[in-house]
Design a protein around this motif. Structure first.
Motif, PDB file in Angstrom:
ATOM      1  N   GLN A  37       0.817  -1.214   0.000  1.00 48.00           N
ATOM      2  CA  GLN A  37       0.000   0.000   0.000  1.00 48.00           C
ATOM      3  C   GLN A  37       0.852   1.265   0.000  1.00 48.00           C
ATOM      4  O   GLN A  37       0.524   2.244  -0.643  1.00 48.00           O
ATOM      5  CB  GLN A  37      -0.952  -0.005   1.206  1.00 48.00           C
ATOM      6  CG  GLN A  37      -1.728   1.287   1.404  1.00 48.00           C
ATOM      7  CD  GLN A  37      -2.586   1.710   0.220  1.00 48.00           C
ATOM      8  OE1 GLN A  37      -3.118   0.874  -0.506  1.00 48.00           O
ATOM      9  NE2 GLN A  37      -2.720   3.003   0.002  1.00 48.00           N
ATOM     10  N   LYS A  38       1.981   1.236   0.701  1.00 47.33           N
ATOM     11  CA  LYS A  38       2.834   2.424   0.772  1.00 47.33           C
ATOM     12  C   LYS A  38       3.472   2.755  -0.577  1.00 47.33           C
ATOM     13  O   LYS A  38       3.948   3.859  -0.779  1.00 47.33           O
ATOM     14  CB  LYS A  38       3.916   2.230   1.820  1.00 47.33           C
ATOM     15  CG  LYS A  38       3.379   2.181   3.222  1.00 47.33           C
ATOM     16  CD  LYS A  38       4.479   1.942   4.221  1.00 47.33           C
ATOM     17  CE  LYS A  38       3.917   1.807   5.621  1.00 47.33           C
ATOM     18  NZ  LYS A  38       4.958   1.481   6.590  1.00 47.33           N
ATOM     19  N   ALA A  39       3.479   1.808  -1.499  1.00 46.01           N
ATOM     20  CA  ALA A  39       4.064   2.033  -2.818  1.00 46.01           C
ATOM     21  C   ALA A  39       3.053   2.576  -3.820  1.00 46.01           C
ATOM     22  O   ALA A  39       3.399   2.854  -4.961  1.00 46.01           O
ATOM     23  CB  ALA A  39       4.671   0.735  -3.353  1.00 46.01           C
ATOM     24  N   PRO A  88       8.595   4.424  -5.231  1.00 46.68           N
ATOM     25  CA  PRO A  88       9.613   3.480  -4.769  1.00 46.68           C
ATOM     26  C   PRO A  88       9.454   3.256  -3.265  1.00 46.68           C
ATOM     27  O   PRO A  88       8.991   4.128  -2.548  1.00 46.68           O
ATOM     28  CB  PRO A  88      10.938   4.174  -5.082  1.00 46.68           C
ATOM     29  CG  PRO A  88      10.614   5.573  -5.410  1.00 46.68           C
ATOM     30  CD  PRO A  88       9.152   5.677  -5.689  1.00 46.68           C
ATOM     31  N   LEU A  89       9.787   2.049  -2.822  1.00 43.30           N
ATOM     32  CA  LEU A  89       9.662   1.693  -1.415  1.00 43.30           C
ATOM     33  C   LEU A  89      11.011   1.272  -0.864  1.00 43.30           C
ATOM     34  O   LEU A  89      11.741   0.532  -1.530  1.00 43.30           O
ATOM     35  CB  LEU A  89       8.719   0.492  -1.284  1.00 43.30           C
ATOM     36  CG  LEU A  89       7.387   0.663  -0.604  1.00 43.30           C
ATOM     37  CD1 LEU A  89       6.627  -0.640  -0.556  1.00 43.30           C
ATOM     38  CD2 LEU A  89       7.449   1.307   0.723  1.00 43.30           C
ATOM     39  N   LEU A 135       8.653  -0.972  -8.516  1.00 46.15           N
ATOM     40  CA  LEU A 135       7.779  -1.897  -9.204  1.00 46.15           C
ATOM     41  C   LEU A 135       8.433  -2.264 -10.530  1.00 46.15           C
ATOM     42  O   LEU A 135       8.837  -1.383 -11.288  1.00 46.15           O
ATOM     43  CB  LEU A 135       6.425  -1.228  -9.455  1.00 46.15           C
ATOM     44  CG  LEU A 135       5.424  -1.986 -10.299  1.00 46.15           C
ATOM     45  CD1 LEU A 135       4.918  -3.203  -9.546  1.00 46.15           C
ATOM     46  CD2 LEU A 135       4.272  -1.074 -10.669  1.00 46.15           C
ATOM     47  N   GLY A 136       8.565  -3.564 -10.804  1.00 49.09           N
ATOM     48  CA  GLY A 136       9.159  -3.995 -12.067  1.00 49.09           C
ATOM     49  C   GLY A 136       8.110  -4.261 -13.133  1.00 49.09           C
ATOM     50  O   GLY A 136       8.245  -3.851 -14.276  1.00 49.09           O
ATOM     51  N   VAL A 162       8.519  -7.293  -8.057  1.00 51.99           N
ATOM     52  CA  VAL A 162       9.414  -6.297  -7.480  1.00 51.99           C
ATOM     53  C   VAL A 162      10.804  -6.927  -7.414  1.00 51.99           C
ATOM     54  O   VAL A 162      11.021  -7.866  -6.652  1.00 51.99           O
ATOM     55  CB  VAL A 162       8.939  -5.862  -6.073  1.00 51.99           C
ATOM     56  CG1 VAL A 162       9.864  -4.814  -5.491  1.00 51.99           C
ATOM     57  CG2 VAL A 162       7.504  -5.340  -6.142  1.00 51.99           C
ATOM     58  N   PRO A 163      11.748  -6.439  -8.228  1.00 49.13           N
ATOM     59  CA  PRO A 163      13.069  -7.062  -8.312  1.00 49.13           C
ATOM     60  C   PRO A 163      13.809  -7.206  -6.988  1.00 49.13           C
ATOM     61  O   PRO A 163      14.409  -8.246  -6.731  1.00 49.13           O
ATOM     62  CB  PRO A 163      13.838  -6.163  -9.278  1.00 49.13           C
ATOM     63  CG  PRO A 163      12.793  -5.495 -10.084  1.00 49.13           C
ATOM     64  CD  PRO A 163      11.608  -5.349  -9.189  1.00 49.13           C
TER      65      PRO A 163
END
Length: 189
Positions: free
Chosen positions: A44-46, A68-69, A78-79, A137-138
Motif C-alpha cells: 500500500q505504501k508504494a 519506490p519503497l 515496481l518492475g 518487485v526485483p
C-alpha cells in the motif's frame, strides 16, 4: 480582429480533437488490500492513494502512480504489474537504473535494461470496486518472493445512480432520548 480569429480557431481545434472536448474525469481514492483479507497490503505504501480517471466515449481509464519503497535497507521499484491477468499501459517511467535493471550490469534478467513503471493506465469499470493485481518487485525477487498479489480497491464517486427518495419517505433516525439511559457497567452486544 486577429485576436478573435485566433480564439475562434482555438475553440474549433479543441472541438475537433477526438474525445478532447467530451472527455470527463476526476480523481478517486485507491487502496491495495491483501489478496485474501480486507486489510491494507504491505505494498500500500508504494501506491499513491489518489488515482486519476478519464472517460472517453464508452471507456473509463484509470491511472495509478507507484512510488519506490525502501525495504530491508534497499530501495525497491515496481518492475511489472498486471490487472486481472492482463497487461497495462505504462504512462510514465522512473529514469533510475539500479543493480537489477542496469542495461549492462543488471542482475535481474526480467527487468535488465528496462525502466521501472511510475504510472500505469488500464480500462476500468465504474461499477466495479475491486481488481486483482500481480506485481513483480526485483528487490524482493532477489529474496525469493518477488511476485506478489494484492487487490486494488477503487472508491468511485457516486454518479447519482441511486434514485433519490422524496423527503417524506426517507426514514429518519429516532431522536436521542431526553433523559440519560441508566445501564449497569458491563459489555453489551
Amino acid at each position: 480582429m486577429k485576436r478573435y480569429k485566433f480564439i475562434l480557431l482555438l475553440v474549433l481545434a479543441i472541438l475537433l480533437i477526438p474525445g478532447g472536448a467530451w472527455a470527463s474525469g476526476g480523481t478517486v481514492k485507491v487502496m491495495l488490500l491483501k489478496k485474501t483479507e480486507d486489510v491494507p497490503s504491505m505494498a500500500q505504501k508504494a501506491l499513491k492513494p489518489e488515482a486519476k480517471w478519464i472517460e472517453k466515449g464508452n471507456e473509463r481509464l484509470l491511472t495509478l502512480e507507484f512510488l519506490p519503497l525502501d525495504f530491508m535497507g534497499a530501495r525497491g521499484y515496481l518492475g511489472e504489474v498486471t490487472v486481472d491477468g492482463r497487461g497495462v499501459q505504462v504512462a510514465d517511467y522512473y529514469k533510475d537504473y539500479d543493480g537489477y535493471n542496469d542495461p549492462k550490469k543488471g542482475s535481474d534478467p526480467r527487468v535488465k535494461g528496462k525502466l521501472y513503471p511510475k504510472t500505469i493506465t488500464f480500462s476500468a469499470d465504474p461499477n466495479r470496486a475491486i481488481y486483482n493485481l500481480k506485481f513483480y518487485v526485483p528487490v524482493m525477487g532477489e529474496m525469493g518472493f518477488g511476485e506478489q498479489e494484492a487487490r486494488l480497491k477503487v472508491d468511485w464517486p457516486n454518479k447519482g445512480s441511486e434514485k433519490a427518495e422524496p423527503a417524506a419517505k426517507k426514514s429518519t433516525p429516532p431522536s436521542a432520548p431526553s433523559a440519560p439511559l441508566d445501564f449497569e457497567d458491563g459489555l453489551y452486544a
